[in-house]
Scaffold this active site. Structure first.
Site, PDB file in Angstrom:
ATOM      1  CG  HIS A  73     -13.969   1.686  -6.386  1.00 53.48           C
ATOM      2  ND1 HIS A  73     -13.906   1.060  -5.991  1.00 53.48           N
ATOM      3  CD2 HIS A  73     -13.611   2.774  -6.107  1.00 53.48           C
ATOM      4  CE1 HIS A  73     -13.390   1.374  -4.516  1.00 53.48           C
ATOM      5  NE2 HIS A  73     -13.095   2.718  -5.102  1.00 53.48           N
ATOM      6  CG  ASP A 102      -2.028   1.003   0.617  1.00 54.69           C
ATOM      7  OD1 ASP A 102      -2.461   1.635   0.442  1.00 54.69           O
ATOM      8  OD2 ASP A 102      -2.923  -0.272   1.434  1.00 54.69           O
TER       9      ASP A 102
END
Length: 154
Positions: free
Chosen positions: A58, A11
């Site tokens: 998304h 991340d």
């Protein structure tokens, strides 16, 4: 419960620091590794049994998601599993309503984001080399796509 399990978090650096604190607080430091980076630019690592992409696709375009799924394929060992969790919509884009509204939100705020159908996600995993995947509904709007990398050792 599963003392031999290990995890690697990939991340952004600021998220990795938050995760380190939480893992330390849970007393699981020895079971976690961390790779700070940008998954669109940096290598994900390799040798994984499972890759989880949770609420990622998304934010990105079809082309960028296709590239990301290929990176996940390359990071997995043969027989490894990709779990893709997101707001996946019906093939005719008739629902779920929350996911359709979320698509508009992503387009406005990211310039390229959207919500995608299982057929679109399947095309990414098929193109990357995964075996045919399968859909799993968690809630009406939160769904999974599971695809395995072929070639598991027997």
């Amino acid at each position: 419960r599963h003392p031999s399990m290990r995890a690697t978090l990939f991340d952004r650096p600021e998220v990795v620091e938050i995760a380190r604190e939480q893992v330390r607080g849970a007393g699981l430091t020895e079971r976690f590794a961390y790779i700070p980076g940008d998954f669109m630019l940096d290598p994900l690592g390799e040798g994984y049994d499972l890759v989880l992409l949770s609420n990622i696709i998304h934010s990105y375009s079809l082309a960028n998601n296709r590239k990301l799924v290929k990176k996940c394929f390359d990071a997995l060992d043969p027989g490894g599993l990709l779990i893709l969790k997101d707001f996946i919509v019906e093939a005719d884009r008739s629902g779920p309503p929350f996911s359709l509204l979320f698509a508009l939100h992503m387009l406005i705020h990211t310039g390229e984001g959207d919500t995608y159908t299982f057929e679109e996600v399947a095309s990414w995993t098929d193109t990357a080399g995964f075996a045919p995947g399968r859909a799993v509904e968690i809630t009406p709007q939160s769904r999974l796509w599971l695809a395995e990398k072929p070639g598991a050792a027997s």
